[in-house]
Design a protein around this motif. Sequence first.
Motif, short mmCIF file in Angstrom:
data_model
loop_
_atom_site.label_atom_id
_atom_site.label_comp_id
_atom_site.label_asym_id
_atom_site.label_seq_id
_atom_site.Cartn_x
_atom_site.Cartn_y
_atom_site.Cartn_z
N VAL A 287 -19.49 -25.09 -6.29
CA VAL A 287 -20.08 -23.86 -6.83
C VAL A 287 -20.36 -22.92 -5.66
O VAL A 287 -21.32 -23.12 -4.91
CB VAL A 287 -21.41 -24.16 -7.57
CG1 VAL A 287 -22.00 -22.87 -8.13
CG2 VAL A 287 -21.21 -25.19 -8.66
N CYS A 288 -19.49 -21.94 -5.50
CA CYS A 288 -19.67 -20.98 -4.41
C CYS A 288 -18.91 -19.73 -4.78
O CYS A 288 -18.09 -19.73 -5.69
CB CYS A 288 -19.12 -21.56 -3.10
SG CYS A 288 -19.66 -20.61 -1.66
N MET A 289 -19.17 -18.64 -4.06
CA MET A 289 -18.50 -17.39 -4.38
C MET A 289 -17.38 -17.05 -3.40
O MET A 289 -16.58 -16.15 -3.65
CB MET A 289 -19.53 -16.25 -4.41
CG MET A 289 -20.48 -16.36 -5.59
SD MET A 289 -21.94 -15.29 -5.46
CE MET A 289 -21.20 -13.66 -5.45
N SER B 63 -25.74 -31.52 -4.19
CA SER B 63 -25.99 -30.33 -3.37
C SER B 63 -25.47 -30.48 -1.95
O SER B 63 -25.70 -31.51 -1.31
CB SER B 63 -27.50 -30.07 -3.32
OG SER B 63 -27.75 -29.06 -2.38
N TYR B 64 -24.77 -29.45 -1.50
CA TYR B 64 -24.46 -29.38 -0.07
C TYR B 64 -25.77 -28.94 0.60
O TYR B 64 -25.92 -27.81 1.03
CB TYR B 64 -23.43 -28.30 0.23
CG TYR B 64 -22.01 -28.52 -0.22
CD1 TYR B 64 -21.64 -28.40 -1.56
CD2 TYR B 64 -21.01 -28.75 0.71
CE1 TYR B 64 -20.31 -28.54 -1.95
CE2 TYR B 64 -19.68 -28.88 0.33
CZ TYR B 64 -19.35 -28.77 -1.01
OH TYR B 64 -18.03 -28.88 -1.38
N ALA B 65 -26.71 -29.88 0.68
CA ALA B 65 -28.04 -29.53 1.16
C ALA B 65 -28.02 -29.24 2.64
O ALA B 65 -28.73 -28.38 3.14
CB ALA B 65 -29.01 -30.67 0.86
N THR C 251 -13.39 -37.04 1.44
CA THR C 251 -12.39 -36.95 2.51
C THR C 251 -11.00 -36.67 1.97
O THR C 251 -10.61 -37.18 0.91
CB THR C 251 -12.37 -38.25 3.35
OG1 THR C 251 -11.27 -38.19 4.26
CG2 THR C 251 -12.24 -39.50 2.50
N TYR C 252 -10.24 -35.86 2.74
CA TYR C 252 -8.83 -35.59 2.40
C TYR C 252 -7.97 -36.83 2.64
O TYR C 252 -6.81 -36.85 2.27
CB TYR C 252 -8.33 -34.39 3.21
CG TYR C 252 -9.17 -33.15 2.96
CD1 TYR C 252 -8.95 -32.35 1.84
CD2 TYR C 252 -10.22 -32.80 3.81
CE1 TYR C 252 -9.74 -31.24 1.59
CE2 TYR C 252 -11.02 -31.69 3.57
CZ TYR C 252 -10.77 -30.92 2.45
OH TYR C 252 -11.56 -29.82 2.20
N PHE C 253 -8.53 -37.85 3.28
CA PHE C 253 -7.81 -39.12 3.49
C PHE C 253 -8.14 -40.14 2.39
O PHE C 253 -7.88 -41.33 2.55
CB PHE C 253 -8.20 -39.74 4.84
CG PHE C 253 -7.63 -39.01 6.04
CD1 PHE C 253 -6.26 -38.99 6.26
CD2 PHE C 253 -8.46 -38.37 6.94
CE1 PHE C 253 -5.73 -38.33 7.37
CE2 PHE C 253 -7.94 -37.71 8.05
CZ PHE C 253 -6.56 -37.69 8.26
C1 PBG Z 1 -17.35 -23.17 0.22
C2 PBG Z 1 -16.97 -24.40 0.96
C3 PBG Z 1 -16.44 -24.53 2.25
C4 PBG Z 1 -16.15 -25.88 2.42
C5 PBG Z 1 -16.55 -26.53 1.27
N1 PBG Z 1 -17.07 -25.62 0.39
C6 PBG Z 1 -16.10 -23.50 3.27
C7 PBG Z 1 -17.14 -22.79 4.03
O1 PBG Z 1 -18.34 -22.95 3.87
O2 PBG Z 1 -16.70 -21.95 4.83
C8 PBG Z 1 -15.49 -26.49 3.62
C9 PBG Z 1 -14.73 -27.75 3.36
C10 PBG Z 1 -13.78 -28.14 4.42
O3 PBG Z 1 -13.69 -27.56 5.51
O4 PBG Z 1 -13.03 -29.10 4.16
N2 PBG Z 1 -18.41 -22.47 0.71
#
Ligand code: PBG
Length: 328
Positions: free
Chosen positions: A118-120, A192-194, A313-315
């Motif tokens: 959830v981000c813009m 949350s990305y706290a 992870t992408y792995f």
């Molecule tokens: C959206 C978001 C980002 C990442 C996850 N969600 C980019 C940022 O904050 O610039 C990064 C994930 C990654 O580098 O794999 N805000």
Amino acid sequence: MIIRPRRLRASPEIRALTNETRLNHNMLVYPMFVREGKNIIEEISAMPGQFRYSPDKFCKALENVVAHKIQSVLLFGIPEDEKKDLTASAAYDENGVIQQAVKIAKREFPDLNIITDVCMCEYTSHGHCGIVNDNTHSIENDLSLEILKRIAVSQAQAGANIVAPSAMFDGQVNAIRTALDENGFENTLICSYAVKYASGFYGPFREAAGSAPSFGDRKTYQMNPKNVREAVKEALIDINEGADILIVKPGLAYLDVLKTVKEKIYNPVASYQVSGEYAMIKAAVTRGWLNEETIISECAVSFARAGADIIITYFAKELADLISEGRL
Ligand code: PBG
């Protein structure tokens, strides 16, 4: 008498028996990019092996992920460039790209945990994570919360099990929790990305999602890498606001933060091995400078040892295979 700790390392079987850290499939989360359009499978140049899929190609990609015994995916939507605007309106369009992706995933794989970012930033014309004040170029925190609420609710409506606010705005977990509850989504979790640092390691992601800010940087809302007590504070605030799971991000360079946060809270904690970490490993592996299996295994073990309950992870597919084969 010689005390012999080495006895515990005598054979693979003894090492397996006495492992302090164990990994399994259900702790892995695989991040995926879905972009608007048709018939598109596009490799991300700084992330070899990772792709952007259009919704019509997404189902096949998911089939492959599930075949690796992955049980959770984290989805990012990328709209057409001309749909990006100042208020990220494409992010809460009920037929938007992420909403389409979630509906496909839910329909085809009802048991998969579907987590949505959830981000813009993927949806704004300037690439910032919120509404930007025209004059000062600073983020309008409280106005942005109104948009994040709409994004989260629309994703839950599409079928997301877990929403993952990543904008790092004050009060975002509370705002989203309240909005979800008011709309009947009491059971939708918030991851949350706290604890998200202003990091150079997100570089390849910004190429992948077309979300590099066109002016300024994210240092006014993402965390200062010099701080660790602030991470605990952010974590406690988000738990207080109703977060179910917390993310610490990036991964390897912030293991001390992960461990410190984990010691202070009782919620599950995820470590996010981000795009730049993936790119570094891939670059060295491609040149034959590092062995992929050893390096990704060692990183995964480090995250778990530092306290991660969940590893994003992408792995994930490679790790899942190593686990299936009893190599990790
Ligand atoms: C959206 C978001 C980002 C990442 C996850 N969600 C980019 C940022 O904050 O610039 C990064 C994930 C990654 O580098 O794999 N805000």
